[in-house]
Write a protein that holds these residues in place. Structure first.
Motif, PDB file in Angstrom:
ATOM      1  N   ILE A   1     -10.305   4.317  -7.841  1.00  0.00           N
ATOM      2  CA  ILE A   1     -10.411   4.633  -6.412  1.00  0.00           C
ATOM      3  C   ILE A   1      -9.141   4.111  -5.730  1.00  0.00           C
ATOM      4  O   ILE A   1      -8.722   2.978  -5.971  1.00  0.00           O
ATOM      5  CB  ILE A   1     -11.664   3.933  -5.814  1.00  0.00           C
ATOM      6  N   HIS A   2      -8.511   4.939  -4.888  1.00  0.00           N
ATOM      7  CA  HIS A   2      -7.275   4.545  -4.213  1.00  0.00           C
ATOM      8  C   HIS A   2      -7.499   4.608  -2.702  1.00  0.00           C
ATOM      9  O   HIS A   2      -7.382   5.670  -2.097  1.00  0.00           O
ATOM     10  CB  HIS A   2      -6.152   5.496  -4.638  1.00  0.00           C
ATOM     11  N   LEU A   3      -7.869   3.452  -2.119  1.00  0.00           N
ATOM     12  CA  LEU A   3      -8.166   3.392  -0.679  1.00  0.00           C
ATOM     13  C   LEU A   3      -6.892   3.062   0.096  1.00  0.00           C
ATOM     14  O   LEU A   3      -6.865   2.167   0.945  1.00  0.00           O
ATOM     15  CB  LEU A   3      -9.258   2.352  -0.403  1.00  0.00           C
TER      16      LEU A   3
ATOM     17  N   ILE B   1      -2.570   4.794   0.919  1.00  0.00           N
ATOM     18  CA  ILE B   1      -1.642   5.918   0.801  1.00  0.00           C
ATOM     19  C   ILE B   1      -0.337   5.371   0.264  1.00  0.00           C
ATOM     20  O   ILE B   1       0.150   4.339   0.739  1.00  0.00           O
ATOM     21  CB  ILE B   1      -1.458   6.599   2.179  1.00  0.00           C
ATOM     22  N   ASP B   2       0.185   6.019  -0.775  1.00  0.00           N
ATOM     23  CA  ASP B   2       1.469   5.608  -1.322  1.00  0.00           C
ATOM     24  C   ASP B   2       2.553   6.505  -0.744  1.00  0.00           C
ATOM     25  O   ASP B   2       2.471   7.729  -0.832  1.00  0.00           O
ATOM     26  CB  ASP B   2       1.467   5.717  -2.851  1.00  0.00           C
ATOM     27  N   LEU B   3       3.546   5.867  -0.151  1.00  0.00           N
ATOM     28  CA  LEU B   3       4.631   6.607   0.494  1.00  0.00           C
ATOM     29  C   LEU B   3       5.955   6.306  -0.171  1.00  0.00           C
ATOM     30  O   LEU B   3       6.240   5.152  -0.526  1.00  0.00           O
ATOM     31  CB  LEU B   3       4.722   6.206   1.980  1.00  0.00           C
TER      32      LEU B   3
ATOM     33  N   ASN C   1       0.785  -3.230 -10.410  1.00  0.00           N
ATOM     34  CA  ASN C   1      -0.269  -2.276 -10.762  1.00  0.00           C
ATOM     35  C   ASN C   1       0.098  -0.831 -10.432  1.00  0.00           C
ATOM     36  O   ASN C   1      -0.673   0.083 -10.709  1.00  0.00           O
ATOM     37  CB  ASN C   1      -1.612  -2.664 -10.126  1.00  0.00           C
ATOM     38  N   GLU C   2       1.283  -0.638  -9.822  1.00  0.00           N
ATOM     39  CA  GLU C   2       1.751   0.725  -9.552  1.00  0.00           C
ATOM     40  C   GLU C   2       3.243   0.833  -9.866  1.00  0.00           C
ATOM     41  O   GLU C   2       3.981   1.576  -9.218  1.00  0.00           O
ATOM     42  CB  GLU C   2       1.476   1.115  -8.086  1.00  0.00           C
ATOM     43  N   LYS C   3       3.662   0.090 -10.882  1.00  0.00           N
ATOM     44  CA  LYS C   3       5.084  -0.006 -11.231  1.00  0.00           C
ATOM     45  C   LYS C   3       5.712   1.361 -11.509  1.00  0.00           C
ATOM     46  O   LYS C   3       6.829   1.649 -11.083  1.00  0.00           O
ATOM     47  CB  LYS C   3       5.231  -0.892 -12.468  1.00  0.00           C
TER      48      LYS C   3
ATOM     49  N   GLY D   1       9.815   2.693  -6.476  1.00  0.00           N
ATOM     50  CA  GLY D   1       9.832   2.054  -5.157  1.00  0.00           C
ATOM     51  C   GLY D   1       8.956   2.825  -4.185  1.00  0.00           C
ATOM     52  O   GLY D   1       9.154   4.022  -3.986  1.00  0.00           O
ATOM     53  N   HIS D   2       7.967   2.169  -3.617  1.00  0.00           N
ATOM     54  CA  HIS D   2       7.067   2.853  -2.675  1.00  0.00           C
ATOM     55  C   HIS D   2       6.344   1.837  -1.807  1.00  0.00           C
ATOM     56  O   HIS D   2       6.336   0.638  -2.093  1.00  0.00           O
ATOM     57  CB  HIS D   2       6.050   3.722  -3.429  1.00  0.00           C
ATOM     58  N   LEU D   3       5.732   2.335  -0.761  1.00  0.00           N
ATOM     59  CA  LEU D   3       4.860   1.514   0.089  1.00  0.00           C
ATOM     60  C   LEU D   3       3.415   1.903  -0.205  1.00  0.00           C
ATOM     61  O   LEU D   3       3.053   3.077  -0.167  1.00  0.00           O
ATOM     62  CB  LEU D   3       5.163   1.780   1.575  1.00  0.00           C
ATOM     63  N   HIS D   4       2.602   0.906  -0.526  1.00  0.00           N
ATOM     64  CA  HIS D   4       1.151   1.094  -0.693  1.00  0.00           C
ATOM     65  C   HIS D   4       0.557   0.650   0.632  1.00  0.00           C
ATOM     66  O   HIS D   4       0.535  -0.535   0.941  1.00  0.00           O
ATOM     67  CB  HIS D   4       0.689   0.236  -1.883  1.00  0.00           C
ATOM     68  N   PHE D   5       0.127   1.628   1.430  1.00  0.00           N
ATOM     69  CA  PHE D   5      -0.284   1.360   2.809  1.00  0.00           C
ATOM     70  C   PHE D   5      -1.793   1.513   2.983  1.00  0.00           C
ATOM     71  O   PHE D   5      -2.376   2.511   2.569  1.00  0.00           O
ATOM     72  CB  PHE D   5       0.432   2.325   3.760  1.00  0.00           C
TER      73      PHE D   5
END
Ligand SMILES: [Zn+2]
Length: 185
Positions: free
Chosen positions: A79-81, A83-85, A155-157, A161-165
């Motif tokens: 489950i991904h609560l 947004i990855d930008l 955990n999202e390597k 490069g991204h923002l987990h928002f």
């Protein structure tokens, strides 16, 4: 005497009846108002005023609370609560005025900044570079840079490069798409 009592009784019944009718009427009005107000209106003073946390960003992984999504880094569906930008511009901005509630760092999430915006809203920016531009309990303005996106979240390597928002309302994760114009990028 009996007749008098009877009419008194009838009068009482009439009055109770009238009060009951008024009560039911008021309740009906209250319920109509309660159910006709769209949910979003409760936050209308904030909604639509959030700015995006990154410039020219693309949503590489969306929010979903009703389905599992592949996490290639951890090789599992989850489950991904959030947004990855991703963007060429790695700068990350606060979506609204607020106070920095906490700053933490760990191998799984990278650097994490949590901002309290009032009205029950909290935004969380994770997978940030270690150096951030804000301090705990410090005030931030809408659009102020708070740090830079990176691939620090273990955990999202593989996302790079991204923002987990994440966005929370009254302590519960909510879909940022409802409050931010994220998909028209
Ligand atoms: Zn993510």
């Amino acid at each position: 005497m009996e007749i008098k009592q009877d009419s008194k009784f009838k009068g009482l019944i009439k009055r109770i009846g009238a009060v009951a009718v008024v009560c039911v009427f008021c309740l009906a009005i209250a319920l109509t108002i309660a159910f006709s107000v769209p949910k979003g209106q409760q936050v209308s003073n904030v909604m639509g005023q959030f700015v995006l946390p990154m410039n020219n960003a693309t949503v590489v992984k969306d929010y979903a609370d009703d389905r599992l999504q592949d996490n290639p880094t951890l090789k599992r569906w989850e489950i991904h609560l959030a947004i990855d930008l991703q963007s060429n511009d790695m700068n990350v901005f606060s979506i609204y005025d607020g106070v920095v509630k906490s700053i933490r760092s760990n191998g799984l999430e990278g650097k994490v900044v949590e901002i309290d915006h009032g009205n029950g809203f909290t935004s969380v920016y994770s997978s940030l570079e270690n150096d951030v531009n804000v301090q705990e309990n410090g005030k931030v303005n809408k659009g102020q840079q708070i740090g830079k996106a990176s691939n620090a979240a273990g955990n999202e390597k593989l996302t790079g490069g991204h923002l987990h928002f994440m966005l929370y309302k009254d302590g519960k994760a909510v879909d940022p798409n409802i409050y931010l114009d994220l998909q028209n990028k």
